[in-house]
Design a protein around this motif. Sequence first.
Motif, PDB file in Angstrom:
ATOM      1  N   LEU A  67      12.150  49.801 -13.566  1.00 12.42           N
ATOM      2  CA  LEU A  67      11.857  50.692 -14.684  1.00 12.42           C
ATOM      3  C   LEU A  67      12.092  52.248 -14.027  1.00 12.42           C
ATOM      4  O   LEU A  67      11.070  52.293 -13.073  1.00 12.42           O
ATOM      5  CB  LEU A  67      10.470  50.716 -15.444  1.00 12.42           C
ATOM      6  N   ARG A  68      12.895  52.995 -14.718  1.00  6.52           N
ATOM      7  CA  ARG A  68      12.984  54.455 -14.278  1.00  6.52           C
ATOM      8  C   ARG A  68      12.772  55.449 -15.264  1.00  6.52           C
ATOM      9  O   ARG A  68      13.199  55.337 -16.351  1.00  6.52           O
ATOM     10  CB  ARG A  68      14.546  54.639 -13.826  1.00  6.52           C
ATOM     11  N   GLY A  69      11.871  56.280 -15.180  1.00  4.74           N
ATOM     12  CA  GLY A  69      11.732  57.371 -15.872  1.00  4.74           C
ATOM     13  C   GLY A  69      10.863  56.854 -17.198  1.00  4.74           C
ATOM     14  O   GLY A  69      10.722  57.428 -18.236  1.00  4.74           O
ATOM     15  N   GLY A  70      10.276  55.560 -17.018  1.00  8.24           N
ATOM     16  CA  GLY A  70       9.482  54.907 -18.180  1.00  8.24           C
ATOM     17  C   GLY A  70      10.192  54.607 -19.250  1.00  8.24           C
ATOM     18  O   GLY A  70       9.803  53.885 -20.245  1.00  8.24           O
ATOM     19  N   ASP A  71      11.644  54.946 -19.424  1.00  5.36           N
ATOM     20  CA  ASP A  71      12.386  54.281 -20.579  1.00  5.36           C
ATOM     21  C   ASP A  71      13.743  53.792 -20.266  1.00  5.36           C
ATOM     22  O   ASP A  71      14.596  53.330 -21.179  1.00  5.36           O
ATOM     23  CB  ASP A  71      12.499  55.294 -21.619  1.00  5.36           C
ATOM     24  N   THR A  72      14.053  53.603 -18.917  1.00  8.31           N
ATOM     25  CA  THR A  72      15.386  53.083 -18.552  1.00  8.31           C
ATOM     26  C   THR A  72      15.114  51.731 -17.626  1.00  8.31           C
ATOM     27  O   THR A  72      14.333  51.862 -16.650  1.00  8.31           O
ATOM     28  CB  THR A  72      16.132  54.239 -17.640  1.00  8.31           C
ATOM     29  N   VAL A  73      15.622  50.734 -18.347  1.00  6.02           N
ATOM     30  CA  VAL A  73      15.408  49.356 -17.425  1.00  6.02           C
ATOM     31  C   VAL A  73      16.649  49.146 -16.803  1.00  6.02           C
ATOM     32  O   VAL A  73      17.735  49.405 -17.107  1.00  6.02           O
ATOM     33  CB  VAL A  73      15.299  48.111 -18.317  1.00  6.02           C
ATOM     34  N   ILE A  74      16.266  49.032 -15.179  1.00  3.11           N
ATOM     35  CA  ILE A  74      17.601  48.510 -14.520  1.00  3.11           C
ATOM     36  C   ILE A  74      17.559  47.224 -14.023  1.00  3.11           C
ATOM     37  O   ILE A  74      16.618  46.822 -13.619  1.00  3.11           O
ATOM     38  CB  ILE A  74      17.694  49.344 -13.215  1.00  3.11           C
ATOM     39  N   ILE A  75      18.813  46.581 -14.334  1.00  5.80           N
ATOM     40  CA  ILE A  75      19.149  45.307 -14.223  1.00  5.80           C
ATOM     41  C   ILE A  75      19.821  44.928 -12.681  1.00  5.80           C
ATOM     42  O   ILE A  75      20.807  45.493 -12.638  1.00  5.80           O
ATOM     43  CB  ILE A  75      19.597  44.265 -15.132  1.00  5.80           C
ATOM     44  N   LYS A  76      19.057  44.279 -11.678  1.00  9.15           N
ATOM     45  CA  LYS A  76      19.767  44.105 -10.432  1.00  9.15           C
ATOM     46  C   LYS A  76      19.883  42.697 -10.349  1.00  9.15           C
ATOM     47  O   LYS A  76      19.030  41.763 -10.746  1.00  9.15           O
ATOM     48  CB  LYS A  76      19.109  44.786  -9.427  1.00  9.15           C
ATOM     49  N   GLY A  77      21.211  42.260  -9.583  1.00  9.64           N
ATOM     50  CA  GLY A  77      21.276  41.129  -9.556  1.00  9.64           C
ATOM     51  C   GLY A  77      22.582  40.441 -10.579  1.00  9.64           C
ATOM     52  O   GLY A  77      22.839  41.218 -11.439  1.00  9.64           O
ATOM     53  N   GLN A  78      22.818  39.279 -10.509  1.00  9.55           N
ATOM     54  CA  GLN A  78      23.736  38.616 -11.549  1.00  9.55           C
ATOM     55  C   GLN A  78      23.026  37.380 -12.270  1.00  9.55           C
ATOM     56  O   GLN A  78      22.451  36.830 -11.839  1.00  9.55           O
ATOM     57  CB  GLN A  78      24.929  37.924 -10.447  1.00  9.55           C
ATOM     58  N   ALA A  79      23.270  37.623 -13.869  1.00  9.29           N
ATOM     59  CA  ALA A  79      22.827  36.737 -14.519  1.00  9.29           C
ATOM     60  C   ALA A  79      23.812  35.344 -14.690  1.00  9.29           C
ATOM     61  O   ALA A  79      24.972  35.362 -13.652  1.00  9.29           O
ATOM     62  CB  ALA A  79      23.033  37.144 -15.942  1.00  9.29           C
ATOM     63  N   ARG A  80      23.175  34.125 -14.975  1.00  7.50           N
ATOM     64  CA  ARG A  80      24.064  33.034 -14.766  1.00  7.50           C
ATOM     65  C   ARG A  80      25.693  33.073 -15.516  1.00  7.50           C
ATOM     66  O   ARG A  80      26.485  32.227 -14.992  1.00  7.50           O
ATOM     67  CB  ARG A  80      23.421  31.926 -14.925  1.00  7.50           C
ATOM     68  N   ASP A  81      25.533  33.793 -16.674  1.00 11.09           N
ATOM     69  CA  ASP A  81      27.070  33.887 -17.054  1.00 11.09           C
ATOM     70  C   ASP A  81      26.871  35.094 -17.818  1.00 11.09           C
ATOM     71  O   ASP A  81      25.891  35.862 -18.214  1.00 11.09           O
ATOM     72  CB  ASP A  81      27.015  32.866 -18.024  1.00 11.09           C
ATOM     73  N   GLN A  82      27.951  35.535 -18.712  1.00  7.92           N
ATOM     74  CA  GLN A  82      28.319  36.590 -19.360  1.00  7.92           C
ATOM     75  C   GLN A  82      27.408  36.802 -20.581  1.00  7.92           C
ATOM     76  O   GLN A  82      26.793  37.585 -21.013  1.00  7.92           O
ATOM     77  CB  GLN A  82      29.603  36.863 -19.810  1.00  7.92           C
ATOM     78  N   GLU A  83      27.246  35.416 -21.420  1.00  8.53           N
ATOM     79  CA  GLU A  83      26.265  35.633 -22.501  1.00  8.53           C
ATOM     80  C   GLU A  83      25.088  35.819 -22.091  1.00  8.53           C
ATOM     81  O   GLU A  83      24.258  36.530 -22.869  1.00  8.53           O
ATOM     82  CB  GLU A  83      26.359  34.064 -23.145  1.00  8.53           C
ATOM     83  N   THR A  84      24.558  35.155 -21.104  1.00  6.62           N
ATOM     84  CA  THR A  84      22.969  35.483 -20.687  1.00  6.62           C
ATOM     85  C   THR A  84      22.761  37.029 -20.424  1.00  6.62           C
ATOM     86  O   THR A  84      21.899  37.463 -20.656  1.00  6.62           O
ATOM     87  CB  THR A  84      22.659  34.601 -19.282  1.00  6.62           C
ATOM     88  N   LEU A  85      23.788  37.551 -19.595  1.00  2.30           N
ATOM     89  CA  LEU A  85      23.636  38.746 -19.315  1.00  2.30           C
ATOM     90  C   LEU A  85      23.525  39.759 -20.608  1.00  2.30           C
ATOM     91  O   LEU A  85      22.698  40.744 -20.935  1.00  2.30           O
ATOM     92  CB  LEU A  85      24.843  39.329 -18.433  1.00  2.30           C
ATOM     93  N   ILE A  98      12.017  51.455 -24.887  1.00  4.22           N
ATOM     94  CA  ILE A  98      13.048  51.696 -23.970  1.00  4.22           C
ATOM     95  C   ILE A  98      14.347  52.412 -24.578  1.00  4.22           C
ATOM     96  O   ILE A  98      14.779  52.017 -25.590  1.00  4.22           O
ATOM     97  CB  ILE A  98      13.571  50.187 -23.668  1.00  4.22           C
ATOM     98  N   ALA A  99      14.622  53.325 -24.024  1.00  6.98           N
ATOM     99  CA  ALA A  99      16.194  53.970 -24.497  1.00  6.98           C
ATOM    100  C   ALA A  99      17.283  53.592 -23.612  1.00  6.98           C
ATOM    101  O   ALA A  99      18.571  53.891 -24.351  1.00  6.98           O
ATOM    102  CB  ALA A  99      15.863  55.452 -24.110  1.00  6.98           C
ATOM    103  N   HIS A 100      17.334  53.195 -22.517  1.00  6.45           N
ATOM    104  CA  HIS A 100      18.567  52.822 -21.790  1.00  6.45           C
ATOM    105  C   HIS A 100      18.389  51.548 -21.176  1.00  6.45           C
ATOM    106  O   HIS A 100      17.266  51.126 -20.606  1.00  6.45           O
ATOM    107  CB  HIS A 100      18.936  53.973 -20.822  1.00  6.45           C
ATOM    108  N   VAL A 101      19.590  50.683 -20.827  1.00  9.26           N
ATOM    109  CA  VAL A 101      19.519  49.434 -20.054  1.00  9.26           C
ATOM    110  C   VAL A 101      20.618  49.742 -19.047  1.00  9.26           C
ATOM    111  O   VAL A 101      21.925  49.772 -19.638  1.00  9.26           O
ATOM    112  CB  VAL A 101      19.617  47.915 -20.728  1.00  9.26           C
ATOM    113  N   GLU A 102      20.469  49.702 -17.741  1.00  5.91           N
ATOM    114  CA  GLU A 102      21.452  49.981 -17.010  1.00  5.91           C
ATOM    115  C   GLU A 102      21.692  48.734 -15.978  1.00  5.91           C
ATOM    116  O   GLU A 102      20.579  48.123 -15.407  1.00  5.91           O
ATOM    117  CB  GLU A 102      20.968  51.225 -16.071  1.00  5.91           C
ATOM    118  N   LEU A 103      23.027  48.424 -15.663  1.00  3.44           N
ATOM    119  CA  LEU A 103      23.415  47.352 -14.540  1.00  3.44           C
ATOM    120  C   LEU A 103      23.471  48.094 -13.172  1.00  3.44           C
ATOM    121  O   LEU A 103      24.342  49.239 -13.147  1.00  3.44           O
ATOM    122  CB  LEU A 103      24.472  46.662 -14.902  1.00  3.44           C
TER     123      LEU A 103
END
Length: 171
Positions: A67-85, A98-103
């Motif tokens: 979590l960055r800045g309290g409202d941005t979630v950063i996703i690291k790594g790879q999900a098992r497939d595009q649908e799951t991501l 949550i205002a932003h989701v970042e890969l």
Amino acid sequence: MAIWDFVKDAGKSIFGSEAQAAEAPKTAPAAAPAAAAQDSDTDRKVAALKKELADLGLTAKDVHLTLRGGDTVIIKGQARDQETLEKLIVALGNIKGIAHVELAEAPVAAGGTAAKPPVFHTVKKGETLSQIAAHYLGKAGRYPEIFEANKPMLTDPDKIYPGQTLRIPQG
């Protein structure tokens, strides 16, 4: 790297009330620095995000959240497939606060090629899944496809709300 914007004040409340969050640092020792209290709050929020994903059955051992800045979630790594991501992105973004989701890394499709960018739609007041299906899929009667694409976050096709972001299936 990709980033998606969400309506910060819409969505499921999992962090507790602002009053509860304000009380939490008071229970910490008086000598604790402000940075430690902020880290504790961030850790509490990340734990709540992980619990929400687990409750939805969207956990993955190769995916890590920060979590960055309290409202941005950063996703690291790879999900098992595009649908799951895509479901991870929508589930996290539809949490109140949550205002932003970042890969952190660009998604990779099977075969090592760059994945197609997901298509999302933010619900406007008065919209229905049928209207959204007509716009994106060409026929209102295809709304069950959008409903299915957003399970387990959606449990009823008639229960969507303004500001909610939905995943639009492609293909």
